[in-house]
Scaffold this active site. Structure first.
Site, PDB file in Angstrom:
ATOM      1  N   PHE A  78       0.868  -1.187   0.000  1.00 11.28           N
ATOM      2  CA  PHE A  78       0.000   0.000   0.000  1.00 11.28           C
ATOM      3  C   PHE A  78       0.899   1.229   0.000  1.00 11.28           C
ATOM      4  O   PHE A  78       1.614   1.492   0.959  1.00 11.28           O
ATOM      5  CB  PHE A  78      -0.971   0.050   1.191  1.00 11.28           C
ATOM      6  N   ASP A  89       9.470   2.738   1.820  1.00 11.89           N
ATOM      7  CA  ASP A  89       8.323   3.562   2.185  1.00 11.89           C
ATOM      8  C   ASP A  89       8.117   3.420   3.696  1.00 11.89           C
ATOM      9  O   ASP A  89       7.594   2.418   4.178  1.00 11.89           O
ATOM     10  CB  ASP A  89       7.088   3.084   1.402  1.00 11.89           C
ATOM     11  N   LYS A 131       3.025  11.244   7.084  1.00 10.10           N
ATOM     12  CA  LYS A 131       2.213  11.041   8.288  1.00 10.10           C
ATOM     13  C   LYS A 131       2.759  11.756   9.537  1.00 10.10           C
ATOM     14  O   LYS A 131       2.575  12.947   9.680  1.00 10.10           O
ATOM     15  CB  LYS A 131       2.019   9.549   8.544  1.00 10.10           C
TER      16      LYS A 131
HETATM   17  C1  LIG Z   1       3.007   2.888   3.652  1.00 16.46           C
HETATM   18  C2  LIG Z   1       2.143   3.991   3.126  1.00 16.46           C
HETATM   19  N1  LIG Z   1       2.551   4.706   2.064  1.00 16.46           N
HETATM   20  C3  LIG Z   1       1.827   5.716   1.567  1.00 16.46           C
HETATM   21  C4  LIG Z   1       0.606   6.053   2.133  1.00 16.46           C
HETATM   22  C5  LIG Z   1      -0.201   7.190   1.562  1.00 16.46           C
HETATM   23  O1  LIG Z   1      -0.157   8.285   2.424  1.00 16.46           O
HETATM   24  P1  LIG Z   1      -1.254   9.465   2.322  1.00 16.46           P
HETATM   25  O2  LIG Z   1      -2.566   8.861   2.688  1.00 16.46           O
HETATM   26  O3  LIG Z   1      -0.774  10.524   3.277  1.00 16.46           O
HETATM   27  O4  LIG Z   1      -1.238   9.953   0.921  1.00 16.46           O
HETATM   28  C6  LIG Z   1       0.141   5.326   3.224  1.00 16.46           C
HETATM   29  C7  LIG Z   1      -1.167   5.645   3.829  1.00 16.46           C
HETATM   30  O5  LIG Z   1      -1.748   4.929   4.592  1.00 16.46           O
HETATM   31  C8  LIG Z   1       0.921   4.275   3.739  1.00 16.46           C
HETATM   32  O6  LIG Z   1       0.526   3.553   4.790  1.00 16.46           O
END
Ligand SMILES: Cc1ncc(COP(=O)(O)O)c(C=O)c1O
Length: 534
Positions: A265, A357, A386
């Site tokens: 994700f 990530d 985040k």
């Molecule tokens: C591992 C990871 N990458 C990217 C994202 C996307 O972040 P955003 O919702 O701030 O765009 C998330 C969101 O849950 C995430 O958990």
């Protein structure tokens, strides 16, 4: 008209002074002294009494219309009324009258200073009416928050065990972060990158100093690209990796490949959705196609398969391997021990960028500053978001090296964001990083995470309503995987004062703010036990 208005204001003032003189004393029972009456308070008020037969978000004990009628008018601690006029007549100064949608204020003579508040159901109805249904939220409305606790408009208190998907590591409304936000809001907020501002440099220097030591910097120095949301950081990372692939690695034009993992994700743009394996939710059965080509999906946690795919595709065509050190949205999937180390070796061997990530796992969540620190592994690029925004403002960044994102790779006009690197974001992010370090939140997450998981495992040994498949996690990123759909459990947890969220229907993730105490964990475990055991 003007005269009438003046007359009405005078009437209100006369009534105000009259009522302030004879304001009757309310009897408030507040055993834990937190300013909330026990009957609206989940902690330590016994949550079993929260019965909500008409499902309107109001416990029956404070809801006089628990008979499936949606309209109601009531005053906390006083009871219900059939007309607003009746309620106003009975209200004391500063009482709050709760009303539901569909009750109109025609011919009402308001002669007192009273608060009229919509209730949870009204807010939920409004969301359903005016917001695209792109989420399936737990039916609870949060109108106030502090630390690990959040409150609904009726004053009920809940322990936040989601933390806005790990964005609230420092706890809701951390006073120092709010102060930094307010101070910066009064100074300068947004300039765009058409000009320089006086905060972006200090912020990115701080990232270089604090995050830099976790990056595989081969001597070129650390450089970052600031963005806003996590998804944008991922998109930016992908662009940078491809550009580096063509310019530095000399991949033939339009042939660059990026390897990703099954059940990943990374966000929900078309490109990112295109390389998700979640056909139903993210790829939406192809309804968002056509997708961006150039991605290869391999199983998560399988370093051998990574090397096989690299060799099959040709290492000279692969720009990067993008993955999460623990898959959060997939249900807190922890890879086998040694996976990160092996990935580092493979990426180095074939000159492929290791792109991690850490948008959900970063900033102390898993018990180390970054999850890659568990194996002392340094990626070539870290994607952050985040918690970087301190739970108050979207801030994200791609942190890498000058060799990868320097001026010979990213040039003016090749990437941008009006809000990326804005002064408000930078002020908040600097304070957020400072607090994560100063309050030693990594150590705290490690200690509290060990305790929380131990207690969850004790509960799982009892006979549960739905059989438990596994309890797993690292630091304060934890999950219970059930053998069947767990949405009902999540809703029961909510009714008992805990907010958590199911992911992939059978798994419930627990990720409270990192400032949670042992006593609060004990309280949470009691509630979880009550909800999940038979
Ligand atoms: C591992 C990871 N990458 C990217 C994202 C996307 O972040 P955003 O919702 O701030 O765009 C998330 C969101 O849950 C995430 O958990």
């Amino acid at each position: 008209m003007k005269k009438m208005l003046i007359l009405l204001i005078t009437l209100i003032i006369i009534n105000l002074s009259f009522f302030s003189g004879c304001n009757e004393e309310k009897k408030i029972v507040d055993t834990d002294g937190d300013g909330y009456e026990d009957k609206f308070d989940a902690f330590p008020y016994d949550p079993t009494e929260w019965i909500d037969t008409d499902n309107d978000g109001i416990g029956d004990n404070s809801d006089d219309q628990n008979d499936k009628t949606s309209n109601f008018i009531f005053i906390e601690g006083k009871g219900s009324y059939s007309t607003i006029q009746e309620a106003i007549n009975s209200a004391s100064i500063n009482d709050t009258i709760f009303i539901s949608k569909g009750i109109y204020f025609e011919n009402i003579n308001i002669t007192k200073s009273i608060n009229i508040m919509p209730n949870s159901k009204d807010f939920i109805d409004m969301d359903n009416e005016y917001c695209a249904h792109n989420y399936h939220p737990i039916p609870v409305v949060i109108s106030k928050a502090n630390g690990v606790w959040v409150y609904d408009p009726e004053g009920r208190k809940y322990l936040d065990c989601l933390s806005a998907y790990s964005s609230q590591n420092t706890g809701h409304c951390h006073p120092e972060i709010i102060a930094a936000l307010k101070e910066q809001a009064d100074t300068v907020t947004l300039t765009s990158r058409a000009f320089h501002n006086s905060l972006m440099g200090p912020f990115l220097k701080m990232l270089a100093e604090v995050v830099g030591p976790h990056i595989n910097d081969k001597g070129s120095g650390i450089m970052s690209l600031p963005m806003n949301t996590g998804t944008e950081a991922v998109s930016t990372g992908l662009k940078v990796a491809r550009a580096w692939g063509y310019i530095k690695k000399k991949i033939p034009k339009n042939e660059a490949k990026i390897i990703v993992c099954r059940n990943n994700f990374h966000g929900r743009t078309i490109t990112i959705a295109g390389f998700s394996s979640d056909i139903s939710a993210v790829r939406y059965y192809g309804n968002f196609g056509p997708y961006t080509p150039g991605f290869i999906i391999i199983p998560y946690g399988d370093a051998e398969e990574l090397e096989n795919v690299i060799l099959e595709t040709g290492p000279e065509k692969i720009a990067a391997f993008l993955f999460e050190p623990i898959q959060g949205e997939a249900g807190v999937n922890v890879p086998p021990e040694g996976f990160l180390t092996r990935v580092r070796e493979i990426c180095t061997k074939y000159n492929i960028l290791m792109v991690l990530d850490e948008i959900q796992t970063g900033f102390c969540r898993t018990g180390e500053f970054f999850a890659c620190d568990h194996e002392n592994v340094k990626p070539d690029m870290l994607l952050l978001g985040k918690a970087l925004g301190g739970g108050v403002y979207p801030v994200s960044a791609v942190v890498t090296t000058k060799e990868i994102v320097g001026p010979d790779v990213i040039k003016p006009g090749t990437h941008g964001s009006t809000f990326g690197g804005n002064p408000l974001a930078c002020a908040v992010a600097m304070k957020s990083i400072d607090i994560h370090l100063r309050e030693n939140l990594a150590e705290r997450a490690k200690e509290m995470g060990i305790y929380f998981i131990k207690r969850l495992k004790e509960v799982s040994e009892k006979r549960t309503k739905i059989p438990i498949k596994e309890i797993r996690g690292k630091g304060l990123l934890m999950a219970i995987e059930f053998t069947e759909d767990a949405r009902k459990i999540v809703e029961e947890l909510k009714d008992n004062g805990i907010l958590a969220k199911d992911t992939h229907s059978t798994t419930i993730r627990f990720a409270p703010p990192l400032v949670i105490t042992r006593e609060e964990i004990d309280w949470a475990i009691d509630v979880i036990e009550k909800v999940i055991i038979q």
